[in-house]
Write a protein that holds these residues in place. Structure first.
Motif, PDB file in Angstrom:
ATOM      1  N   SER A 569      -2.674  -2.305   3.640  1.00  0.00           N
ATOM      2  CA  SER A 569      -2.795  -0.943   3.118  1.00  0.00           C
ATOM      3  C   SER A 569      -3.850  -0.167   3.901  1.00  0.00           C
ATOM      4  N   ALA A 570      -4.927  -0.843   4.240  1.00  0.00           N
ATOM      5  CA  ALA A 570      -5.979  -0.196   5.022  1.00  0.00           C
ATOM      6  C   ALA A 570      -5.484   0.201   6.403  1.00  0.00           C
ATOM      7  N   MET A 571      -4.575  -0.571   6.956  1.00  0.00           N
ATOM      8  CA  MET A 571      -4.024  -0.219   8.263  1.00  0.00           C
ATOM      9  C   MET A 571      -3.269   1.103   8.190  1.00  0.00           C
ATOM     10  N   GLY A 572      -2.577   1.350   7.063  1.00  0.00           N
ATOM     11  CA  GLY A 572      -1.892   2.626   6.895  1.00  0.00           C
ATOM     12  C   GLY A 572      -2.880   3.775   6.827  1.00  0.00           C
ATOM     13  N   THR A 573      -3.996   3.591   6.134  1.00  0.00           N
ATOM     14  CA  THR A 573      -5.030   4.622   6.062  1.00  0.00           C
ATOM     15  C   THR A 573      -5.575   4.934   7.447  1.00  0.00           C
ATOM     16  N   ARG A 574      -5.718   3.903   8.249  1.00  0.00           N
ATOM     17  CA  ARG A 574      -6.246   4.102   9.605  1.00  0.00           C
ATOM     18  C   ARG A 574      -5.304   4.970  10.436  1.00  0.00           C
ATOM     19  N   LEU A 575      -4.006   4.806  10.266  1.00  0.00           N
ATOM     20  CA  LEU A 575      -3.041   5.643  10.991  1.00  0.00           C
ATOM     21  C   LEU A 575      -3.190   7.104  10.584  1.00  0.00           C
ATOM     22  N   LEU A 576      -3.373   7.361   9.296  1.00  0.00           N
ATOM     23  CA  LEU A 576      -3.584   8.733   8.826  1.00  0.00           C
ATOM     24  C   LEU A 576      -4.851   9.323   9.432  1.00  0.00           C
ATOM     25  N   GLN A 577      -5.905   8.524   9.440  1.00  0.00           N
ATOM     26  CA  GLN A 577      -7.167   9.010   9.984  1.00  0.00           C
ATOM     27  C   GLN A 577      -7.035   9.356  11.465  1.00  0.00           C
ATOM     28  N   TRP A 584      -4.047  10.612  19.140  1.00  0.00           N
ATOM     29  CA  TRP A 584      -2.598  10.484  19.160  1.00  0.00           C
ATOM     30  C   TRP A 584      -2.078   9.560  20.253  1.00  0.00           C
ATOM     31  N   LEU A 585      -2.890   9.247  21.241  1.00  0.00           N
ATOM     32  CA  LEU A 585      -2.407   8.421  22.345  1.00  0.00           C
ATOM     33  C   LEU A 585      -1.976   7.048  21.826  1.00  0.00           C
ATOM     34  N   GLY A 586      -0.699   6.741  21.953  1.00  0.00           N
ATOM     35  CA  GLY A 586      -0.164   5.465  21.483  1.00  0.00           C
ATOM     36  C   GLY A 586       0.033   5.390  19.986  1.00  0.00           C
ATOM     37  N   LEU A 587      -0.211   6.505  19.267  1.00  0.00           N
ATOM     38  CA  LEU A 587      -0.102   6.475  17.806  1.00  0.00           C
ATOM     39  C   LEU A 587       1.338   6.256  17.354  1.00  0.00           C
ATOM     40  N   ASP A 588       2.288   6.841  18.081  1.00  0.00           N
ATOM     41  CA  ASP A 588       3.695   6.631  17.711  1.00  0.00           C
ATOM     42  C   ASP A 588       4.068   5.152  17.792  1.00  0.00           C
ATOM     43  N   GLU A 592       5.250   2.576  14.756  1.00  0.00           N
ATOM     44  CA  GLU A 592       6.509   1.834  14.830  1.00  0.00           C
ATOM     45  C   GLU A 592       6.267   0.331  14.730  1.00  0.00           C
ATOM     46  N   ASP A 593       5.195  -0.146  15.343  1.00  0.00           N
ATOM     47  CA  ASP A 593       4.876  -1.574  15.257  1.00  0.00           C
ATOM     48  C   ASP A 593       4.546  -1.972  13.811  1.00  0.00           C
ATOM     49  N   PHE A 594       3.827  -1.102  13.114  1.00  0.00           N
ATOM     50  CA  PHE A 594       3.478  -1.395  11.727  1.00  0.00           C
ATOM     51  C   PHE A 594       4.725  -1.434  10.849  1.00  0.00           C
ATOM     52  N   VAL A 595       5.633  -0.498  11.083  1.00  0.00           N
ATOM     53  CA  VAL A 595       6.893  -0.479  10.330  1.00  0.00           C
ATOM     54  C   VAL A 595       7.683  -1.759  10.594  1.00  0.00           C
ATOM     55  N   ALA A 599       8.782  -5.009   7.796  1.00  0.00           N
ATOM     56  CA  ALA A 599      10.179  -4.665   7.528  1.00  0.00           C
ATOM     57  C   ALA A 599      10.678  -5.244   6.216  1.00  0.00           C
ATOM     58  N   ASP A 600      10.138  -6.398   5.817  1.00  0.00           N
ATOM     59  CA  ASP A 600      10.588  -7.010   4.572  1.00  0.00           C
ATOM     60  C   ASP A 600      10.084  -6.258   3.341  1.00  0.00           C
ATOM     61  N   MET A 601       9.072  -5.431   3.519  1.00  0.00           N
ATOM     62  CA  MET A 601       8.519  -4.684   2.398  1.00  0.00           C
ATOM     63  C   MET A 601       8.107  -3.300   2.909  1.00  0.00           C
ATOM     64  N   PRO A 602       9.084  -2.417   3.154  1.00  0.00           N
ATOM     65  CA  PRO A 602       8.809  -1.162   3.864  1.00  0.00           C
ATOM     66  C   PRO A 602       7.875  -0.216   3.130  1.00  0.00           C
ATOM     67  N   PHE A 603       7.758  -0.325   1.805  1.00  0.00           N
ATOM     68  CA  PHE A 603       6.929   0.633   1.091  1.00  0.00           C
ATOM     69  C   PHE A 603       5.479   0.581   1.540  1.00  0.00           C
ATOM     70  N   ILE A 604       5.023  -0.591   1.949  1.00  0.00           N
ATOM     71  CA  ILE A 604       3.628  -0.719   2.371  1.00  0.00           C
ATOM     72  C   ILE A 604       3.370   0.061   3.660  1.00  0.00           C
ATOM     73  N   ALA A 605       4.445   0.387   4.394  1.00  0.00           N
ATOM     74  CA  ALA A 605       4.316   1.119   5.652  1.00  0.00           C
ATOM     75  C   ALA A 605       4.608   2.605   5.479  1.00  0.00           C
ATOM     76  N   SER A 606       4.592   3.114   4.244  1.00  0.00           N
ATOM     77  CA  SER A 606       4.955   4.516   4.023  1.00  0.00           C
ATOM     78  C   SER A 606       4.032   5.467   4.776  1.00  0.00           C
TER      79      SER A 606
END
Length: 936
Positions: A569-577, A584-588, A592-595, A599-606
């Protein structure tokens, strides 16, 4: 199947072609299936050896050359296969041939080292006389490594079936033996036409017939009284010590040692490491087990369970499997419980979940066992990363009336947490949590406090923040009554998240109370969650540096205390930050790597889905943007946490405005705004408000737009929420600009319109300054562009009717025409700021925004007619405008959308695209993308 050493091939080439080349003898040893015959074929295909000089000798097939053939005058390449099959007479003749090798001749001799009569002597016990001029080499073939198995898998099954899981399992089960790998892949392809790349599919394929025949024939060759040692190895299914094999076989130490020696001599078993024995190909164990009678197999499994129970550390999952195979149900379930507890204690939550799910899904499980195992499953699933199947298992178990009320309440609690946090089914999860809180209130105060603490979490739509505050009061009281330190920390962690989300002044003091130095692992996990909650809420508020510090501390504590769900979950917060602060460099790719990793639980990667969608909007890739913002269909966006849903809605509204779908934009804005208003956490309106206000204003609902701004301001009050305060100023700027534009079609005076536009420009500038302080470079650039747009419009009579842009979006059909000469001294700083803004967009990678800003610049810097001397004609290269149009075209925008962005007519856009395709030689827009990428 195998590639030979280049130096060996060169040695053979020299021996066969050199004028005075010395003879070469190469021994090739390798286990069955490792590619010895294939190596001989490679040697036979050496281009420097004339065809008549090649002579094959397949031992054990009868016949074969005589000793005199070794004294042939011409250069000869001898290819001798399977020497281990040769009898004494054939070995004698072969020694004669090899001793007589002349200049220019060579021989390659293959054998299985495990099957030769005298270990280390492939040509038998009779010594061989090697001529002094003879070069003798040895090439030991080795199994394939995992990378080579991966290539073979890709060739056999294609890229979609070549998953890391499948490759690892294939390598493990085959031991990397090439022939077995190829045979097993053929079976997988035959049995699973739609192979998805799971280890279970590999296991279900079975044992290749060639391997089964080999291992069963070797087992049969072992004397009957010694075969139990081979059976024991098959049941243990992995490297085992001599004493373990003796104990499992039931032969005892003395007889067992003799049996093991016989099995090794006959190659039925192999030494896999120092003092460890088993099958050279692990998959062979399955073939042997399948031949064992049931009673014999059960006895072996019972003894195996006892033996493995004495190993340190104990592999309780393996012990459980042996107990079950032995028919010892009670011992099996106790071992499953110990295995799950051991996995949980060491942070291996996925292993515990898999074992418990498989066990609890079995019919006829005793109620007392279900009562012990189900809470263990739920606890691991809440902490771990998998929950899909667990949710279904628990949903069935909680319906069991035979469960004790406390157990049922605990299960319902964890089920509710998983539904909310990991499945995105918040409405259903909230109801389950409320029921759990009621069930547990009178039976287990600790768990009741935990359920109430979960109801404090404010992120989910549908419940007012006041309701969460009410549950907080109850949770604090229940936690204090329980006297449980971990539970008090859990309530505190959720209190931190609630207070920080609402920008309550006490939030930062609450963070300091988290027991990050506790020695209790349960307290540490809750403290880690509290830090990550605080970090996430701080980032939404706009405290990016402080949020980053909290995030680093929370992730570190999560990793150390074994809380993978919190860590992810913290990794998702880091992407927002990173999105907001312009990293933005390499952010896309990170999104995609996090998603992919979840993959087995996509909600955590929202978070990752939304950030990737926001990037696609800025880059002009609008088709991709809609896909990512809608979570690529993995779950409904209405299930997103409120702040994330508001951010995604803001981006969708912006896209609709850019496409002039004003009615749809306004409808979406009203629906999204209602979710935030119903929740009452007004800082979360920050990413929605400017776009929602614009949508309503452009749809003619000025009153609704005013109400939005007023409610936003009242809801924020004096709260310290920097991002929301900047967004409020931005929203006021949008409202002022759009109202001024509306007045342009009425009877308002030019001076009144000019005054309104200058007021809007000042508000945009104030917002830009606020975003610059955070810092939020992209939002700063957008509001700077807005300030410039309004200033230019105010300085140019009639400009508000002619110009078009997104943010606010205007009529894309307005032609770009030269404006009256401006008061240059007044407007030059604005143009310079706009030029700098366009460059900031470019530096970020916001292609669409950069093109729009430069198009606005050109409305005040119209292109002069004719071409000045010395200016390039761009006859063979793309002009700046062609390149700009082409970049937007390949990103997915339609001609009409490009025209709206660049203030051009669709016809002009079409001409620029045609010119770009002609100059680059592109055959389509997709091809144009490749051509542009290849352009230096």
């Amino acid at each position: 199947m195998i590639t030979t050493c280049g130096s060996v091939l060169r040695s053979f080439a020299r021996a066969l072609t050199g004028p005075r080349a010395e003879p070469v003898l190469m021994f090739v040893e390798g286990a069955a299936g490792e590619g010895k015959s294939h190596l001989l074929q490679e040697l036979a295909d050496l281009p420097d050896a004339p065809e008549p000089a090649r002579r094959w000798w397949r031992c054990g097939a009868g016949g074969g050359p005589s000793e005199q053939d070794g004294h042939r005058p011409e250069a000869t390449l001898w290819l001798v296969d399977d020497v281990h099959r040769a009898d004494e007479d054939e070995l004698r003749r072969l020694r004669g041939v090899l001793e007589g090798l002349g200049p220019g001749s060579a021989a390659a001799v293959t054998y299985r080292p495990e099957e030769i009569e005298v270990p280390g002597l492939p040509l038998g016990g009779t010594p061989m006389t090697y001529p002094g001029r003879l070069t003798v080499l040895t090439n030991r073939l080795a199994p394939w490594d995992e990378e080579r198995v991966r290539r073979a898998t890709e060739e056999a099954l294609g890229g979609s079936g070549c998953t890391a899981e499948a490759v690892t399992r294939l390598h493990e089960r085959t031991g990397g033996v090439p022939r077995v790998v190829v045979d097993l892949l053929a079976m997988v392809r035959e049995q699973w036409p739609a192979f998805t790349g799971t280890a279970a599919e590999v296991d279900a394929a079975g044992v290749p017939p060639r391997l089964a025949e080999l291992v069963l024939s070797r087992t049969h060759a072992v004397p009957p009284e010694h075969r139990p040692v081979v059976w024991a190895a098959a049941v243990l299914d992995g490297p085992a010590g001599r004493d373990e094999l003796a104990a499992v076989s039931g032969l005892g130490a003395g007889t067992g040692t003799g049996a093991l020696l016989g099995a090794l001599e006959g190659a039925a078993l192999a030494e896999l490491g120092e003092g460890r024995y088993g099958f050279a190909v692990p998959l062979a164990a399955s073939a042997v087990r399948a031949t064992l009678p049931g009673p014999v197999r059960q006895d072996l499994h019972r003894r195996a369970a006892n033996v493995l129970s004495r190993r340190q550390p104990v592999d309780w999952a393996a012990v459980a499997g042996h107990h079950r195979a032995a028919g010892e149900g009670h011992r099996w379930l106790r071992a499953v419980e110990r295995a799950a507890e051991s996995a949980e204690a060491s942070g291996r939550h996925e292993q515990a979940i898999t074992l418990l799910e498989r066990t609890l899904a079995l019919p006829g499980l005793p109620p007392q066992a279900r009562a012990r195992l189900a809470p263990l499953l739920a606890r691991n699933a809440v902490t771990g990363l998998r929950s899909d199947q667990t949710v279904e298992v628990l949903a069935q178990i909680v319906q069991d009336a035979a469960l004790p009320p406390a157990v049922r309440g605990e299960l319902r609690l964890d089920l509710g947490l998983m539904l909310c946090n990991q499945m995105g089914r918040s409405h259903e999860g909230w109801q389950v949590l409320e029921v759990a809180a009621g069930e547990l209130r009178d039976v287990r105060s600790v768990l009741a406090a935990r359920a109430m603490a979960a109801l404090v979490t404010p992120y989910w739509p549908g419940v007012s923040v006041d309701v969460h505050r009410g549950w907080l009061i109850q949770a604090v009281a229940a936690a204090d009554d329980s006297g449980d330190a971990a539970m008090r920390t859990a309530v505190l962690a959720n209190h931190v998240g609630l207070a920080m989300s609402c920008a309550d002044p006490e939030a930062w003091e609450l963070v300091e109370q988290l027991p990050v130095q506790s020695t209790d692992p349960a307290c540490l996990r809750q403290a880690a969650r509290g830090l990550c909650n605080a970090a996430d809420s701080a980032v939404w508020l706009g405290f990016y540096e402080r949020g980053a510090d909290l995030l680093a501390a929370g992730r570190d504590l999560s990793a150390r205390s074994g809380a993978p769900y919190t860590e992810h979950s913290a990794m998702g917060t880091r992407l927002l930050q990173q999105w907001w602060t312009g990293r933005w460099l390499g952010l896309d790719k990170r999104c995609e790597d996090f998603v992919a990793a979840t993959a087995d639980m996509p909600f955590i990667a929202s978070d990752a889905y939304v950030v990737r969608g926001l990037l696609a909007v800025a880059q002009g890739d609008w088709g991709e943007a809609r896909s990512w913002l809608s979570q690529q269909g993995t779950f409904g966006t209405e299930k997103l946490p409120v702040p994330l849903g508001a951010a995604a809605a803001g981006a969708v509204i912006r896209l609709a405005l850019a496409r002039q779908e004003v009615t749809a934009a306004a409808e979406h804005a009203r629906a999204a705004w209602k979710v935030v208003a119903d929740k009452g956490v007004w800082p979360w309106a920050a990413e929605l408000a400017p776009w929602a206000v614009e949508a309503l204003a452009r749809a003619g609902d000025g009153a609704g737009a005013h109400t939005m701004v007023r409610n936003f301001a009242q809801g924020l009050g004096r709260r310290d929420a920097p991002a929301a305060r900047a967004a409020l100023v931005w929203s006021r700027a949008v409202l002022t600009e759009t109202e001024t534009e509306a007045e342009a079609s009425g009877e308002a005076s030019a001076e009144g319109r000019r005054s309104g536009l200058l007021e809007a420009a000042a508000l945009y500038g104030e917002a830009a300054a606020a975003y610059g302080e955070l810092p939020r470079p992209y939002s700063q650039a957008l509001t700077t562009e807005g300030a410039a747009r309004c200033a230019i419009a105010a300085d140019t009579e009639g400009a508000p009717d002619d110009e078009g842009a997104s943010g606010p979006v205007k009529d894309a059909e307005a032609a770009s025409r030269p404006a009256p000469a401006p008061e240059e001294d007044a407007i030059l700083p604005v143009l310079a700021e706009l030029e700098s803004c366009a460059q900031r967009f470019t530096d970020l990678g916001a292609v669409w925004d950069a093109a729009r800003a430069r198009a606005l610049l050109r409305t005040r810097q119209p292109v002069r007619k004719g071409r000045p001397p010395g200016r390039p004609s761009h006859a063979d290269q793309l002009s700046p405008r062609e390149e700009e149009v082409a970049q937007l075209a390949v990103s997915g925008l339609t001609n009409r959308e490009i025209a709206a962005t660049l203030h051009l007519s669709p016809r002009t856009v079409e001409q620029h695209i045609a010119g770009a395709m002609r100059k680059t030689g592109a055959l389509s827009r997709r091809d144009l993308a490749h051509r542009l990428d290849a352009t230096p």
